[in-house]
Design an enzyme around this catalytic site. Sequence first.
Site: not given
Ligand code: AHR
Length: 503
Positions: A173, A304
């Site tokens: 990110e 994610e």
């Molecule tokens: O999964 C929780 C958070 O969500 C992670 O650390 C991040 O990559 C995303 O914003």
Amino acid sequence: MAKLAIQPDKKISKIRREIYGHFSEHLGRCIYGGFYVGENSPIPNVHGMRTDVVEALRQIRIPVLRWPGGCFADEYHWMDGIGPKANRKKMVNTNWGGVTEDNSFGTHEYFELCEQLGCEAYVNGNLGSGTVREMSEWVEYITFDGVSPMADLRRANGHEKPWKLPWFGVGNENWGCGGNMLPEYYANEYRRYQTFVRNYNNAEHINKVCCGPNDSNYEWTRIVLENCFRSCDPSLHGNLDGLSLHYYVVPGPWENKGSATDFDEKTWYKTLSKAYFMDELLRKHSAIMDEFDPERKISLVVDEWGGWYDVEPGTNPGFLYQQNTVRDALLAGITLNVFNKHSSRVGMANLAQTINVLQSVILTEGADMILTPTYHVFDLYKEHQGNMLLESSIDTASIGMEEEYQLPWITESVSEGEDGVLHITLTNASLTEACPIDVEISGRKAAAVQGEIVCGAMAAKNTFEEPQRVTAEKFSDFRCENGALSLTLPPRSVLHMNVRTDA
Ligand code: AHR
């Protein structure tokens, strides 16, 4: 009545096992208390890893585990997590509750965990606040077999042989918590950092994952790819093997996401419609990727995904602990069907996050462990791992209580194993209506059929008091006569059927 049409002769793409992957971050009780309790814990463990958790994850054939973050990854300095535990530095976990991280779970512990789970490693490097040297040395420490400063250090810390590192993330990110970079800037940084992620043992290629977009940020995808492909030898297909995508299903506004367990019918459909939005995201990001990589050598890595709700009342807001219901089972079933359908582009996906954080498959409380409805969906869908996706379609209406939050009433995907057995997974998002389905398998007859189903009331969940409220149960509401298969799919359900066929 709906008709599911399957064409066994039209094989689309291999469903990579990694699509069924998981994600573990140093966040709340995912690592500490979830996976890792330490050798001296009274909780049964092997080298500190909880035995119950390892067994449960082996059961769903966990293919790959991403670590150490997440936002944590871009503040993690791996050298703090090696060597004698008593000497390891303590740090503040600034992203997640400001708690002390004692680094007792580090590189050696992570690879021990992967070994116990029988899964691949996916390590996410620190581009946001780390140096090129630090990233390069971590890869050398993990993978180099010869004589070098880092390989020698690994040996001095008790691990003679290198580990396998099939996946490496170059930042996380970086448009946000990983450095708030602009896409042009990140792409340049990516080019520089990835240069020093060396394949020491030539035979074992490290798949480099470039930080991709959040959600529908198509501009990020385009600009990062343009810059990664500039002046590159086309035979190298750029300098990346994967591009990540993050997408969370958040029913409400960010500051008031909604409860994991207390929601109404409208929110049920809204949540599932947002889950199905994954299909549009994959189509649109893939279309941009196709311009640069028409042969689809680069994977879209959805590292994610999952539902993100308000934390459980009374828990640390920085720990992201949430319960899990039949709604999450549907969210998972719909999303996994979408991933299967896009398996020509999606090479890996990692549900966030395995234990005690966000849409977990496992919850723990001290020595106790429960499996969530989402776990049982992964148990059903594991049969798709490594299979060939077959051409299939269903004529289904759309469903939802609000114009803008509709989704297909039924979603499906169908794969074929090496043994010729067909695996059909179906979801019924309706809160009230069962759906009769005729299954038409072109050129084949259904001979023997078995099914397992996860279903229940919309907010049904497993608790430590009642851990078996939602599980996978035998499904018998089907008819298989003279080669013709039909079934009735109950509302709020996720189904897997395996079908042996005759020509
Ligand atoms: O999964 C929780 C958070 O969500 C992670 O650390 C991040 O990559 C995303 O914003």
